[in-house]
Design a protein around this motif. Structure first.
Motif, PDB file in Angstrom:
ATOM      1  N   SER A  91       0.820  -1.206   0.000  1.00 47.27           N
ATOM      2  CA  SER A  91       0.000   0.000   0.000  1.00 47.27           C
ATOM      3  C   SER A  91       0.851   1.252   0.000  1.00 47.27           C
ATOM      4  O   SER A  91       2.067   1.211   0.165  1.00 47.27           O
ATOM      5  CB  SER A  91      -0.916   0.013   1.234  1.00 47.27           C
ATOM      6  N   TYR A  96      -4.525   3.995  -0.585  1.00 49.57           N
ATOM      7  CA  TYR A  96      -4.051   3.338  -1.802  1.00 49.57           C
ATOM      8  C   TYR A  96      -3.538   1.932  -1.501  1.00 49.57           C
ATOM      9  O   TYR A  96      -2.624   1.751  -0.691  1.00 49.57           O
ATOM     10  CB  TYR A  96      -2.942   4.152  -2.462  1.00 49.57           C
ATOM     11  N   TYR A  98      -2.209  -1.541  -3.624  1.00 48.33           N
ATOM     12  CA  TYR A  98      -1.787  -2.036  -4.934  1.00 48.33           C
ATOM     13  C   TYR A  98      -1.904  -3.556  -4.967  1.00 48.33           C
ATOM     14  O   TYR A  98      -1.325  -4.246  -4.121  1.00 48.33           O
ATOM     15  CB  TYR A  98      -0.350  -1.610  -5.229  1.00 48.33           C
ATOM     16  N   ARG A 157       4.545   0.745 -12.260  1.00 46.54           N
ATOM     17  CA  ARG A 157       4.734  -0.179 -11.136  1.00 46.54           C
ATOM     18  C   ARG A 157       5.972   0.181 -10.319  1.00 46.54           C
ATOM     19  O   ARG A 157       5.977   0.019  -9.093  1.00 46.54           O
ATOM     20  CB  ARG A 157       4.810  -1.614 -11.665  1.00 46.54           C
ATOM     21  N   ARG A 160       5.247   2.762  -7.713  1.00 52.51           N
ATOM     22  CA  ARG A 160       4.614   2.247  -6.499  1.00 52.51           C
ATOM     23  C   ARG A 160       5.648   1.895  -5.431  1.00 52.51           C
ATOM     24  O   ARG A 160       5.338   1.937  -4.237  1.00 52.51           O
ATOM     25  CB  ARG A 160       3.753   1.031  -6.844  1.00 52.51           C
ATOM     26  N   GLU A 203      -2.012   8.335 -11.362  1.00 58.05           N
ATOM     27  CA  GLU A 203      -1.120   7.386 -10.691  1.00 58.05           C
ATOM     28  C   GLU A 203      -0.138   8.089  -9.755  1.00 58.05           C
ATOM     29  O   GLU A 203       0.367   7.497  -8.809  1.00 58.05           O
ATOM     30  CB  GLU A 203      -0.342   6.562 -11.724  1.00 58.05           C
TER      31      GLU A 203
END
Length: 213
Positions: A91, A96, A98, A157, A160, A203
């Motif tokens: 997260s 959020y 993921y 990604r 993230r 994002e």
């Protein structure tokens, strides 16, 4: 880099082996040019701009591999503190989460502990960047038509990882004295993906909101 930071970012803590460019190739020369710009202290916004006459796909490929190496190194410095107990969900704060999907074992978005998500993510990226059909290393071999779409997914990604490190583990980064290094790496990443339009603004919201709190 200072001696203290060299001890923090040592090769033994690298989360994954670094992907290198072959000397003598165009991509190796682009990589050297990009690194020289960064080391000279040039403005990061200027450093990420596509050099005149260079191919966009080559420029993106160089940066995707470089960011993979650097972000994997950053995560490697804090991975011992990112456990299934401390981070049972991948997260970026309470808003959020993921979920992992790779169309192989995980065909649907699946909630996973952060360290498991990170392992799957780095494995997945390694497969992409080592695939000659996607990241060709031979001169004259063209990039696939969907190359930029693949890179967008990789960079999205990788972002993230920044989100998770900043929101859940930045205290460890500060303790290690690596705050300035991580901040510079993030700024470089942010300026590049926005300059090249490689990540949707939506994002990027988690870190915008985090810095406002």
């Amino acid at each position: 880099m200072s001696m203290a930071l060299k001890q923090v970012f040592n090769k033994d803590k690298t989360f994954r082996p670094k992907r290198k460019f072959e000397p003598g190739t165009q991509r190796f020369e682009l990589h050297k040019r990009a690194q020289a710009s960064l080391n000279s202290g040039v403005d990061l916004k200027a450093a990420v701009q596509l050099p005149c006459g260079e191919d966009q796909n080559d420029w993106v490929a160089v940066h995707v591999v470089d960011f993979f190496n650097r972000i994997n190194l950053i995560y490697g410095t804090i991975c011992e503190f990112c456990t299934e107990r401390t981070c049972p969900v991948m997260s970026g704060g309470p808003k959020y989460e993921y979920r992992w999907q790779d169309d192989l074992k995980y065909k649907k978005p699946t909630a996973l502990p952060a360290p498991q998500y990170m392992n799957l993510l780095m494995d997945w990226i390694e497969v992409q960047i080592n695939n000659e059909d996607i990241f060709p290393t031979c001169v004259g071999v063209p990039f696939p038509k969907n190359f930029l779409q693949i890179c967008k997914k990789i960079l999205c990604r990788l972002f993230r990882v920044f989100v998770h490190v900043y929101i859940h583990h930045f205290d460890r980064v500060i303790v290690m004295g690596a705050e300035a290094h991580v901040n510079t790496c993030y700024k470089h990443f942010y300026y590049f993906v926005t300059e090249m339009n490689l990540i949707d603004r939506k994002e990027l919201e988690p870190l915008f909101l985090h810095r406002e709190t």
